[in-house]
Design an enzyme around this catalytic site. Structure first.
Site, PDB file in Angstrom:
ATOM      1  CD  GLU A  34      -3.024  -0.736  -0.014  1.00 37.56           C
ATOM      2  OE1 GLU A  34      -3.096   0.418  -0.490  1.00 37.56           O
ATOM      3  OE2 GLU A  34      -3.701  -1.683  -0.458  1.00 37.56           O
ATOM      4  CE1 TYR A 117      -6.509   3.289  -0.183  1.00 32.71           C
ATOM      5  CE2 TYR A 117      -4.169   3.622   0.235  1.00 32.71           C
ATOM      6  CZ  TYR A 117      -5.194   2.978  -0.440  1.00 32.71           C
ATOM      7  OH  TYR A 117      -4.892   1.999  -1.349  1.00 32.71           O
ATOM      8  CG  ASP A 135      -7.689   4.684  -4.005  1.00 32.11           C
ATOM      9  OD1 ASP A 135      -8.896   4.718  -4.349  1.00 32.11           O
ATOM     10  OD2 ASP A 135      -6.885   3.841  -4.460  1.00 32.11           O
TER      11      ASP A 135
END
Length: 349
Positions: A34, A117, A135
């Site tokens: 990520e 996020y 996102d």
């Protein structure tokens, strides 16, 4: 589970890309993926992920590593604060969580460099906790599905989209759903030329019905881009050269570079030689300018770098050079983590 969630998951199961971080529930590997993908396309990030995981397979290995080595493995990805934050967070996990990646959303969010996020992505994918990810892809999909023209980059918009995303997440499959909506935005609901004619969500998409797909999402304003002018001095004395580490809070923090003189505008070598910084560095020693390499403009998110490298040969290092810079064999340059700009210059030698 609502119709939109069901359709997204169905689409995802049929169309998803096979990626290594999708074959695991290890929060460490999901975290690394990520962070890499925050500012990097999957095509570019995949090789970096594989190399990074091969060298730093777990939190303990990452925490124990020297930051210079971590930055070297990150070299070329840009946004180097991500790598520094990974290192700091790994050390924090070792010291505060006994080396085990935290489970609760609050604890994950407390880690350096992890925002809402990333915390939602880790907790939902690794632990199946119902936290919705937001996102760029998610903003685009939701703004079109619900024809929302509220700017995604202001406080009101962020709150609105966060609540909407959370309302859609299925309690039973938060991990699959979050990956599905992000993948749908990345592969199908594209910024330009989205695949509307064959879209499984066409009948749910208000923007399609209103013919405003290409005008969404709405952003309040763009970041002002500032030009900067870098004059790098590749000083060679025999088999050695000079470098220093960027320790100031600026772009490329903790990366290495040649002696740098930044100017307010483009300069010639004659003008550069008249600056106080140049005179201080070289003093009275004789020098020979062997090459001048003007690089293509280097675009960062909020800076445009115009750089010129000057290869200068000398017979001895001046006192100012010895005091302010690190002397290394030129053959060892590639062992140090440098910016992509400097790497591009070195590739030409």
């Amino acid at each position: 589970m609502c119709a939109i969630s069901e359709k997204l998951i169905s689409w995802y199961r049929a169309n998803r890309r096979e990626l290594p971080w999708r074959r695991t529930s290890d929060p460490y590997m999901i975290w690394i993926s990520e962070v890499i993908l925050q500012q990097t396309r999957v095509v570019q990030g995949l090789d970096y992920f594989n190399r990074f995981i091969a060298r730093f397979p777990d939190v303990q290995t990452l925490a124990a590593a020297h930051q210079d080595e971590i930055l070297k493995y990150w070299q070329g990805l840009g946004y180097y604060s991500r790598a520094r934050n990974l290192h700091e967070a790994a050390r924090y996990i070792v010291s505060h969580f006994n080396g085990k990646f935290p489970v609760s959303y609050k604890d994950v969010l407390s880690l350096k460099g992890i925002g809402e996020y990333t915390a939602a992505a880790i907790c939902s994918i690794a632990y199946k906790q119902p936290f919705a990810v937001i996102d760029g892809n998610v903003y685009r999909v939701l703004s079109r599905l619900f024809a929302i023209d509220t700017p995604i980059d202001d406080t009101k918009g962020k709150k609105l989209f966060s609540e909407l995303a959370q309302s859609l997440i299925p309690i039973q499959h938060p991990d699959i759903y979050n990956q599905a909506i992000m993948e749908f935005g990345a592969l199908h609901c594209l910024p330009r030329n989205p695949h509307c004619p064959e879209c499984p969500l066409q009948e749910n998409c208000l923007a399609f019905k209103m013919s405003i797909v290409n005008s969404l999402p709405v952003k309040r304003g763009k970041t002002k881009i500032k030009p900067r002018y870098f004059n790098y001095l590749h000083i060679v004395c025999g088999i050695n050269t000079l470098i220093s580490q960027r320790n100031q809070k600026d772009i490329w923090q903790n990366l290495y570079e040649f002696p740098l003189i930044e100017t307010n505008h483009p300069v010639t070598i004659t003008e550069l030689a008249q600056t106080d910084d140049f005179k201080y560095l070289f003093g009275d020693i004789s020098l020979q300018v062997e090459a001048i390499v003007a690089m293509p403009k280097h675009q960062l998110s909020h800076r445009t770098i115009y750089a010129t490298f000057y290869r200068i040969e000398i017979q001895e290092f001046s006192p100012a050079m010895q005091k302010n810079y690190k002397e290394i064999p030129s053959a060892n340059l590639m062992q140090y983590a440098v910016s992509r700009l400097t790497e591009s210059y070195l590739e030409q030698l």
